[in-house]
Design a protein around this motif. Structure first.
Motif, PDB file in Angstrom:
ATOM      1  N   VAL A 124     -22.463 -49.574  42.935  1.00 15.59           N
ATOM      2  CA  VAL A 124     -23.118 -49.998  41.690  1.00 15.59           C
ATOM      3  C   VAL A 124     -24.590 -49.589  41.723  1.00 15.59           C
ATOM      4  O   VAL A 124     -25.444 -50.324  42.183  1.00 15.59           O
ATOM      5  N   GLU A 162     -28.050 -51.419  39.319  1.00 17.95           N
ATOM      6  CA  GLU A 162     -27.286 -52.508  38.699  1.00 17.95           C
ATOM      7  C   GLU A 162     -28.169 -53.704  38.383  1.00 17.95           C
ATOM      8  O   GLU A 162     -29.138 -53.983  39.091  1.00 17.95           O
ATOM      9  N   ALA A 171     -24.557 -57.832  39.919  1.00 16.83           N
ATOM     10  CA  ALA A 171     -24.404 -57.574  41.363  1.00 16.83           C
ATOM     11  C   ALA A 171     -24.025 -58.869  42.081  1.00 16.83           C
ATOM     12  O   ALA A 171     -23.144 -58.872  42.947  1.00 16.83           O
ATOM     13  N   LEU A 216     -20.350 -59.762  41.274  1.00 19.42           N
ATOM     14  CA  LEU A 216     -19.389 -58.905  41.996  1.00 19.42           C
ATOM     15  C   LEU A 216     -19.318 -59.306  43.466  1.00 19.42           C
ATOM     16  O   LEU A 216     -18.253 -59.311  44.069  1.00 19.42           O
ATOM     17  N   GLU A 217     -20.461 -59.659  43.998  1.00 16.83           N
ATOM     18  CA  GLU A 217     -20.503 -60.083  45.400  1.00 16.83           C
ATOM     19  C   GLU A 217     -19.674 -61.359  45.572  1.00 16.83           C
ATOM     20  O   GLU A 217     -18.933 -61.510  46.552  1.00 16.83           O
ATOM     21  N   LYS A 268     -16.193 -58.409  46.907  1.00 18.88           N
ATOM     22  CA  LYS A 268     -16.076 -56.954  47.008  1.00 18.88           C
ATOM     23  C   LYS A 268     -17.154 -56.447  47.970  1.00 18.88           C
ATOM     24  O   LYS A 268     -18.192 -57.075  48.107  1.00 18.88           O
ATOM     25  N   GLU A 298     -20.053 -54.324  48.285  1.00 21.28           N
ATOM     26  CA  GLU A 298     -20.920 -53.713  47.281  1.00 21.28           C
ATOM     27  C   GLU A 298     -21.901 -52.751  47.924  1.00 21.28           C
ATOM     28  O   GLU A 298     -22.616 -53.105  48.871  1.00 21.28           O
ATOM     29  N   VAL A 315     -25.140 -50.754  46.781  1.00 21.43           N
ATOM     30  CA  VAL A 315     -26.105 -50.693  45.674  1.00 21.43           C
ATOM     31  C   VAL A 315     -27.118 -49.586  45.958  1.00 21.43           C
ATOM     32  O   VAL A 315     -27.588 -49.454  47.088  1.00 21.43           O
ATOM     33  N   SER A 374     -30.241 -56.992  43.269  1.00 24.38           N
ATOM     34  CA  SER A 374     -29.023 -56.205  43.543  1.00 24.38           C
ATOM     35  C   SER A 374     -28.969 -55.707  44.993  1.00 24.38           C
ATOM     36  O   SER A 374     -27.988 -55.961  45.691  1.00 24.38           O
ATOM     37  N   ALA A 403     -26.366 -56.810  48.291  1.00 27.51           N
ATOM     38  CA  ALA A 403     -25.405 -55.755  48.648  1.00 27.51           C
ATOM     39  C   ALA A 403     -25.092 -55.739  50.140  1.00 27.51           C
ATOM     40  O   ALA A 403     -25.968 -56.001  50.967  1.00 27.51           O
TER      41      ALA A 403
END
Ligand code: ATP
Length: 258
Positions: free
Chosen positions: A171, A174, A179, A182-183, A187, A189, A191, A200, A204
């Protein structure tokens, strides 16, 4: 006279920007964002994001620092180990590195998904078309048949068989809220963001503090070099990467030039 005065603001094509100009990368980046806005790919807000990034890149010396290169190698290893990697594309990413994202997707067998903060059907379509012009065959994001939990309606929209189902997501540039959301979905991630203090990269698993125009081709180069590596070697690269140290190294470079 500033160094910018040596290049006209009326550059029509990026080939007109002299490669030996001391701020070549910055001029190229700004030119691509302006063209993105003209083509309806990039939102005007994207220009502000670009301005912020440009200041951080100036302080990084417009170079990939060693900790960013280590993050880019770890990102390549994560992508090669993934079951379902997805690369997220917004308006700035599409304007800056469309062909490079297509190349990375091919190198690690990932999906490309358009994902916009300021989502309109016209921009979604324009970006998907732009990616296809740069070689993409399948572009996700237009279905929007799933939602990221804990985000408001527009920003939550994703494809069920794309970002929603992905185990590893890239991403770049982002928004911090997305962010974080999604974290929270567990997932992995990756970034890409020039500001190491932005939320973000802070959330990550792999924060890449580098300009996207340098970062994406370098992740692809690492992936091509690691294409025949066995799983054990890839896991060693992933486990050897220290996200805290990478964030600290970038901040040190920006604050103190170290
Ligand atoms: P956040 O909400 O994540 O705390 P923000 O509001 O500063 O941060 P956004 O406007 O959502 O950030 O996104 C812009 C981010 O993208 C900035 O952190 C900026 O440094 C980064 N950025 C801009 N251009 C580039 C680029 N070419 N390469 C990498 N990062 C970039």
């Amino acid at each position: 006279m500033s160094e910018y005065d040596t290049v006209s603001a009326e550059v029509e094509h990026e080939d007109e920007i002299p490669e030996d100009h001391p701020r070549y990368q910055d001029l190229l980046t700004r030119h691509r964002i302006e063209k993105g806005v003209e083509k309806g790919i990039t939102h005007l807000q994207g220009m502000h994001a670009e301005g912020r990034g440009s200041a951080f890149d100036y302080l990084l010396g417009e170079k990939t620092i060693p900790s960013a290169d280590a993050a880019e190698r770890a990102a390549a290893a994560h992508l090669l180990l993934a079951d379902h990697p997805v690369l997220s594309i917004n308006g700035n990413v599409a304007a800056l590195v469309p062909g490079e994202m297509v190349d990375l997707a091919a190198a690690v067998d990932a999906d490309l998904e358009v994902n916009l903060f300021n989502r309109t059907p016209e921009r979604m379509q324009a970006i998907a078309d732009h990616l296809r012009e740069h070689g993409a065959t399948d572009v996700k994001g237009l279905e929007a048949d799933a939602s990221i939990p804990n985000l408001d309606h527009q920003r939550a929209k994703v494809d069920e068989d794309g970002i929603y189902a992905a185990d590893v997501v890239v991403v770049p540039l982002e928004d911090g809220d997305r962010a974080e959301a999604l974290e929270a979905m567990d997932k992995t991630e990756i970034v890409i963001d020039l500001n190491p203090l932005s939320r973000s990269p802070q959330v990550a698993e792999v924060p890449i503090v580098d300009n996207i125009i340098r970062a994406v081709p370098n992740v692809t180069d690492h992936a091509l070099e690691l294409a025949d590596a066995d799983e054990g070697d890839l896991r060693e690269i992933v486990e050897g990467f220290d996200r805290e140290r990478a964030l600290e190294a970038a901040e040190e470079r920006i604050r103190r030039g170290l």
